[in-house]
Design an enzyme around this catalytic site. Structure first.
Site, PDB file in Angstrom:
ATOM      1  N   ASP A  26      -2.969  44.227   1.560  1.00 31.23           N
ATOM      2  CA  ASP A  26      -4.410  44.147   1.231  1.00 31.23           C
ATOM      3  C   ASP A  26      -4.714  43.516  -0.134  1.00 31.23           C
ATOM      4  O   ASP A  26      -5.632  43.966  -0.841  1.00 31.23           O
ATOM      5  CB  ASP A  26      -5.047  45.546   1.306  1.00 31.23           C
ATOM      6  CG  ASP A  26      -4.944  46.174   2.685  1.00 31.23           C
ATOM      7  OD1 ASP A  26      -4.398  45.516   3.598  1.00 31.23           O
ATOM      8  OD2 ASP A  26      -5.390  47.315   2.857  1.00 31.23           O
ATOM      9  N   GLU A  74      -7.194  44.720   5.075  1.00 29.52           N
ATOM     10  CA  GLU A  74      -8.098  45.755   5.590  1.00 29.52           C
ATOM     11  C   GLU A  74      -9.378  45.031   5.972  1.00 29.52           C
ATOM     12  O   GLU A  74     -10.051  44.444   5.117  1.00 29.52           O
ATOM     13  CB  GLU A  74      -8.367  46.848   4.544  1.00 29.52           C
ATOM     14  CG  GLU A  74      -9.225  47.974   5.135  1.00 29.52           C
ATOM     15  CD  GLU A  74      -9.408  49.157   4.188  1.00 29.52           C
ATOM     16  OE1 GLU A  74      -8.689  49.258   3.186  1.00 29.52           O
ATOM     17  OE2 GLU A  74     -10.303  49.977   4.478  1.00 29.52           O
ATOM     18  N   LYS A 131      -6.065  44.954   9.777  1.00 26.06           N
ATOM     19  CA  LYS A 131      -5.961  46.384  10.053  1.00 26.06           C
ATOM     20  C   LYS A 131      -7.287  47.079   9.775  1.00 26.06           C
ATOM     21  O   LYS A 131      -7.842  46.945   8.684  1.00 26.06           O
ATOM     22  CB  LYS A 131      -4.833  46.993   9.201  1.00 26.06           C
ATOM     23  CG  LYS A 131      -5.038  46.888   7.697  1.00 26.06           C
ATOM     24  CD  LYS A 131      -3.750  47.174   6.976  1.00 26.06           C
ATOM     25  CE  LYS A 131      -3.731  48.149   5.854  1.00 26.06           C
ATOM     26  NZ  LYS A 131      -4.937  48.468   5.110  1.00 26.06           N
ATOM     27  N   LYS A 134      -6.471  52.409   6.909  1.00 28.07           N
ATOM     28  CA  LYS A 134      -5.739  52.327   5.652  1.00 28.07           C
ATOM     29  C   LYS A 134      -4.272  52.013   5.931  1.00 28.07           C
ATOM     30  O   LYS A 134      -3.653  51.236   5.220  1.00 28.07           O
ATOM     31  CB  LYS A 134      -5.888  53.634   4.852  1.00 28.07           C
ATOM     32  CG  LYS A 134      -7.340  54.022   4.542  1.00 28.07           C
ATOM     33  CD  LYS A 134      -8.110  52.933   3.813  1.00 28.07           C
ATOM     34  CE  LYS A 134      -9.529  53.367   3.474  1.00 28.07           C
ATOM     35  NZ  LYS A 134     -10.362  52.241   3.009  1.00 28.07           N
ATOM     36  N   VAL A 159      -2.074  46.684  -2.816  1.00 27.84           N
ATOM     37  CA  VAL A 159      -3.089  47.601  -3.348  1.00 27.84           C
ATOM     38  C   VAL A 159      -3.766  48.365  -2.201  1.00 27.84           C
ATOM     39  O   VAL A 159      -3.828  47.869  -1.090  1.00 27.84           O
ATOM     40  CB  VAL A 159      -4.144  46.810  -4.149  1.00 27.84           C
ATOM     41  CG1 VAL A 159      -3.496  46.150  -5.350  1.00 27.84           C
ATOM     42  CG2 VAL A 159      -4.887  45.783  -3.308  1.00 27.84           C
ATOM     43  N   THR A 160      -4.277  49.556  -2.524  1.00 24.92           N
ATOM     44  CA  THR A 160      -4.003  50.310  -3.724  1.00 24.92           C
ATOM     45  C   THR A 160      -2.830  51.254  -3.448  1.00 24.92           C
ATOM     46  O   THR A 160      -2.611  51.654  -2.309  1.00 24.92           O
ATOM     47  CB  THR A 160      -5.237  51.134  -4.188  1.00 24.92           C
ATOM     48  OG1 THR A 160      -5.581  52.097  -3.189  1.00 24.92           O
ATOM     49  CG2 THR A 160      -6.428  50.244  -4.449  1.00 24.92           C
ATOM     50  N   CYS A 164      -3.821  52.438   0.699  1.00 25.04           N
ATOM     51  CA  CYS A 164      -3.233  51.689   1.819  1.00 25.04           C
ATOM     52  C   CYS A 164      -1.730  51.494   1.704  1.00 25.04           C
ATOM     53  O   CYS A 164      -1.032  51.443   2.722  1.00 25.04           O
ATOM     54  CB  CYS A 164      -3.960  50.361   1.978  1.00 25.04           C
ATOM     55  SG  CYS A 164      -5.658  50.613   2.552  1.00 25.04           S
ATOM     56  N   GLN A 204      12.498  64.493  -3.728  1.00 24.04           N
ATOM     57  CA  GLN A 204      13.204  65.153  -2.614  1.00 24.04           C
ATOM     58  C   GLN A 204      14.195  64.200  -1.950  1.00 24.04           C
ATOM     59  O   GLN A 204      14.304  64.126  -0.725  1.00 24.04           O
ATOM     60  CB  GLN A 204      12.199  65.695  -1.586  1.00 24.04           C
ATOM     61  CG  GLN A 204      11.157  66.649  -2.193  1.00 24.04           C
ATOM     62  CD  GLN A 204      10.245  67.209  -1.149  1.00 24.04           C
ATOM     63  OE1 GLN A 204      10.691  67.914  -0.238  1.00 24.04           O
ATOM     64  NE2 GLN A 204       8.957  66.912  -1.264  1.00 24.04           N
TER      65      GLN A 204
HETATM   66  N1  TIU Z   1      -6.363  48.709   0.693  1.00 23.56           N
HETATM   67  C1  TIU Z   1      -6.778  49.888   0.255  1.00 23.56           C
HETATM   68  O1  TIU Z   1      -6.087  50.583  -0.473  1.00 23.56           O
HETATM   69  N2  TIU Z   1      -8.057  50.281   0.637  1.00 23.56           N
HETATM   70  C2  TIU Z   1      -8.861  51.104  -0.122  1.00 23.56           C
HETATM   71  O2  TIU Z   1      -9.983  51.429   0.290  1.00 23.56           O
HETATM   72  N3  TIU Z   1      -8.370  51.514  -1.334  1.00 23.56           N
HETATM   73  C3  TIU Z   1      -9.040  52.231  -2.272  1.00 23.56           C
HETATM   74  O3  TIU Z   1      -8.402  52.615  -3.274  1.00 23.56           O
HETATM   75  N4  TIU Z   1     -10.323  52.481  -2.137  1.00 23.56           N
END
Ligand code: TIU
Length: 228
Positions: A26, A74, A131, A134, A159-160, A164, A204
Site C-alpha cells: 500500500d 488498498e 485489496k 487491510k 505502510v502502515t 495493513c 516468542q
Molecule cells: N494500508 C494501510 O495501512 N491502511 C490504513 O488504513 N492504515 C492506517 O494506518 N490508517
C-alpha cells in the site's frame, strides 16, 4: 543456489532464492501524500515518506535478481460495492472512501491518489494486488499467485506497519509463509506503534516472523553474489 542467511531478529532468516517474493504494501499516494485517505483520517502523512527510499532499495535489489515482486493497493471499485458500509463510516473522517479529494476519489481504483508513489511504480510483469481490506489475502487472488510461483518466503515493506503490513503478515503466517519485515522500509503515522509491532512480530521466538535492518538484507544479498 543455497539459502541466503540474513541477520535478523529473533534469529537469522534463511532466504531461499527463487522462492522469495518482495511484498510492498500500500505504498500509495493516498497514504503517503497530503490530501489523501491517510490525511483525511487526521494523520501526519509526512511520517510515511521515510519508508519510500528503503523500499526502493529493496525493489531494485529484487528487480536486479529477477525475483518476484508483489505490490498491493488498498482500493475499492468505483461503485464501492467491495467497501463495507462499516469501513466507510468508521471514525467520522473529514472525507470518506469514495469522496472526491485533491487526488481524486479516496481509495478508488483508477484515481490518481490510489496509485503507488512514482518512485515505486510497478513495472510490467510485477503483480499488483488490489485489496479491499487491510490484509492482502482477504478477498484477493494473492494466495493463488504465490502458490502458482512456488513462493514460500515473503519479505515485507510498506505502510502502515501496524495496520495493513501487520494484518497481512499475520494472514501470511497463518498460511505457512515465512515472513520477514524490513524495518526501515515500513512506517506508521504513530512511530510508537511501529516499534511495538516489530516487537510483537519477533517476540516468542518469532510468533509472526522476523525483522531485519535494510543493510542486513542488502548486505546479505550482495554477499551472496560472490558465493554464486
Ligand atoms: N494500508 C494501510 O495501512 N491502511 C490504513 O488504513 N492504515 C492506517 O494506518 N490508517
Amino acid at each position: 543456489m543455497s539459502d541466503i542467511p540474513i541477520p535478523a531478529r529473533p534469529y537469522p532468516y534463511a532466504l531461499p532464492p527463487g522462492r522469495c517474493a518482495l511484498v510492498l504494501i500500500d505504498l500509495q499516494r493516498d497514504f503517503v501524500e497530503p490530501g489523501g485517505f491517510g490525511a483525511a483520517l487526521g494523520n501526519d502523512v509526512s511520517l510515511l515518506g521515510a519508508a519510500v527510499g528503503p523500499a526502493r532499495a529493496l525493489l531494485q535489489a529484487w528487480r536486479a535478481r529477477g525475483w518476484p515482486v508483489i505490490h498491493t493497493r488498498e482500493s475499492h471499485a468505483p461503485d464501492l460495492s467491495d467497501c463495507p458500509p462499516a469501513k466507510r463510516e468508521r471514525g467520522q473522517p473529514a472525507l470518506r472512501i469514495g469522496d472526491p479529494g485533491p487526488m481524486g476519489r479516496l481509495l478508488v481504483r483508477g484515481e490518481p491518489g490510489c496509485e503507488i508513489v512514482p518512485a515505486l511504480a510497478p513495472l510490467p510483469g510485477e503483480t499488483v494486488i488490489d485489496k479491499p481490506g487491510k490484509g492482502a489475502f482477504h478477498a484477493t487472488p494473492l494466495q493463488a499467485v504465490l502458490q502458482a510461483q512456488g513462493i514460500t518466503h515473503l519479505v515485507f515493506a510498506g505502510v502502515t506497519t501496524e495496520v495493513c503490513v501487520q494484518t497481512t503478515m499475520r494472514e501470511a503466517n497463518d498460511r505457512g509463509y515465512e515472513c520477514l519485515l524490513v524495518e526501515e522500509a515500513t512506517a506508521s503515522y504513530f512511530p510508537e506503534f511501529k516499534a511495538a509491532t516489530i516487537a510483537m512480530i519477533v517476540a516468542q521466538g518469532g510468533i509472526v516472523g522476523w525483522a531485519a535492518g535494510l543493510n542486513a538484507v542488502l548486505g546479505a544479498l550482495e554477499g551472496s553474489k560472490s558465493a554464486d
